[in-house]
Design a protein around this motif. Structure first.
Motif, mmCIF file in Angstrom:
data_model
loop_
_atom_site.group_PDB
_atom_site.id
_atom_site.type_symbol
_atom_site.label_atom_id
_atom_site.label_comp_id
_atom_site.label_asym_id
_atom_site.label_seq_id
_atom_site.Cartn_x
_atom_site.Cartn_y
_atom_site.Cartn_z
ATOM 1 N N GLY A 9 19.399 10.028 -10.875
ATOM 2 C CA GLY A 9 18.135 9.475 -11.663
ATOM 3 C C GLY A 9 18.387 8.932 -13.112
ATOM 4 N N PHE A 10 19.103 9.578 -13.889
ATOM 5 C CA PHE A 10 19.539 9.171 -15.264
ATOM 6 C C PHE A 10 20.043 7.893 -15.119
ATOM 7 N N GLY A 11 21.129 7.604 -14.315
ATOM 8 C CA GLY A 11 21.896 6.375 -14.372
ATOM 9 C C GLY A 11 20.586 5.138 -13.936
ATOM 10 N N GLN A 12 19.678 5.346 -12.913
ATOM 11 C CA GLN A 12 18.694 4.417 -12.899
ATOM 12 C C GLN A 12 17.811 4.085 -14.182
ATOM 13 N N SER A 13 17.528 5.131 -14.897
ATOM 14 C CA SER A 13 16.812 4.935 -16.010
ATOM 15 C C SER A 13 17.604 4.110 -17.222
ATOM 16 N N THR A 14 18.913 4.476 -17.146
ATOM 17 C CA THR A 14 19.885 3.759 -17.966
ATOM 18 C C THR A 14 20.059 2.304 -17.798
ATOM 19 N N CYS A 15 20.003 2.096 -16.355
ATOM 20 C CA CYS A 15 20.015 0.573 -15.833
ATOM 21 C C CYS A 15 18.753 -0.186 -16.288
ATOM 22 N N LEU A 16 17.698 0.247 -16.134
ATOM 23 C CA LEU A 16 16.603 -0.154 -16.668
ATOM 24 C C LEU A 16 16.511 -0.441 -17.926
ATOM 25 N N CYS A 17 16.715 0.465 -18.824
ATOM 26 C CA CYS A 17 17.086 0.210 -20.358
ATOM 27 C C CYS A 17 17.873 -1.128 -20.903
ATOM 28 N N SER A 18 19.095 -1.051 -20.279
ATOM 29 C CA SER A 18 20.043 -2.079 -20.284
ATOM 30 C C SER A 18 19.496 -3.359 -19.807
ATOM 31 N N VAL A 19 18.668 -3.525 -18.952
ATOM 32 C CA VAL A 19 18.104 -4.785 -18.223
ATOM 33 C C VAL A 19 16.986 -5.335 -19.404
ATOM 34 N N HIS A 20 16.607 -4.555 -20.135
ATOM 35 C CA HIS A 20 15.455 -4.913 -21.115
ATOM 36 C C HIS A 20 15.815 -6.050 -21.675
ATOM 37 N N GLU A 75 14.113 -0.736 -29.661
ATOM 38 C CA GLU A 75 12.631 -0.741 -29.907
ATOM 39 C C GLU A 75 12.306 -1.798 -28.939
ATOM 40 N N GLY A 76 10.906 -1.606 -28.213
ATOM 41 C CA GLY A 76 10.429 -2.150 -26.985
ATOM 42 C C GLY A 76 10.730 -1.965 -25.704
ATOM 43 N N THR A 77 11.777 -0.960 -25.719
ATOM 44 C CA THR A 77 12.088 -0.749 -24.101
ATOM 45 C C THR A 77 11.093 -0.073 -23.375
ATOM 46 N N ALA A 78 10.222 0.880 -24.017
ATOM 47 C CA ALA A 78 9.192 1.638 -23.361
ATOM 48 C C ALA A 78 8.083 0.599 -22.788
ATOM 49 N N GLU A 79 7.850 -0.489 -23.739
ATOM 50 C CA GLU A 79 6.663 -1.344 -23.218
ATOM 51 C C GLU A 79 7.313 -2.233 -22.083
ATOM 52 N N PHE A 80 8.679 -2.593 -22.234
ATOM 53 C CA PHE A 80 9.404 -3.457 -21.133
ATOM 54 C C PHE A 80 9.439 -2.576 -19.995
ATOM 55 N N VAL A 81 9.618 -1.241 -19.709
ATOM 56 C CA VAL A 81 9.515 -0.657 -18.799
ATOM 57 C C VAL A 81 8.206 -0.723 -18.001
ATOM 58 N N ASP A 82 7.120 -0.214 -18.891
ATOM 59 C CA ASP A 82 5.789 -0.276 -18.656
ATOM 60 C C ASP A 82 5.249 -1.646 -17.785
ATOM 61 N N LYS A 83 5.817 -2.956 -18.418
ATOM 62 C CA LYS A 83 5.526 -4.059 -17.729
ATOM 63 C C LYS A 83 6.241 -4.188 -16.387
ATOM 64 N N ALA A 84 7.374 -3.912 -16.436
ATOM 65 C CA ALA A 84 8.184 -4.169 -15.357
ATOM 66 C C ALA A 84 7.582 -3.134 -14.021
ATOM 67 N N ILE A 85 7.246 -1.843 -14.434
ATOM 68 C CA ILE A 85 6.491 -1.073 -13.345
ATOM 69 C C ILE A 85 4.931 -1.724 -13.115
#
Length: 96
Positions: A9-20, A75-85
């Motif tokens: 699960g951690f790896g999935q989250s890491t990938c999403l952060c890097s995709v930002h 900075e901005g990753t949380a907003e990016f993740v929310d938008k992607a979701i």
């Protein structure tokens, strides 16, 4: 210290952060959102699109979640993740 499940699960989250910063089309981010939703459903609880949408809003809503996500992914990753979701959940609504 974490279990194999936690590491997956951690790896999935890491990938999403890097995709930002890297994924301009958004397709890679949406694919990772799907994998995260599947991971939550398989290992924790049934993660419907409604629940997933709420998690996204929580991530970008300020406080510790937003702070921690942005500290980890920039900075901005949380907003990016929310938008992607939110986009992922909206696309699923259109299909149904």
């Amino acid at each position: 210290m974490g279990t194999q499940t936690e590491n997956k699960g951690f790896g999935q989250s890491t990938c999403l952060c890097s995709v930002h910063l890297a994924d301009k089309s958004g397709q890679q981010a949406l694919s990772i959102v799907r994998r995260i939703q599947d991971f939550i459903t398989e290992n924790l609880y049934i993660c419907s699109d409604k629940i997933l949408s709420g998690l996204g809003k929580m991530y970008s809503g300020g406080g510790d979640f937003t702070k921690n996500i942005d500290e980890y992914g920039g900075e901005g990753t949380a907003e990016f993740v929310d938008k992607a979701i939110q986009i992922y959940c909206e696309k699923n609504e259109e299909v149904e």
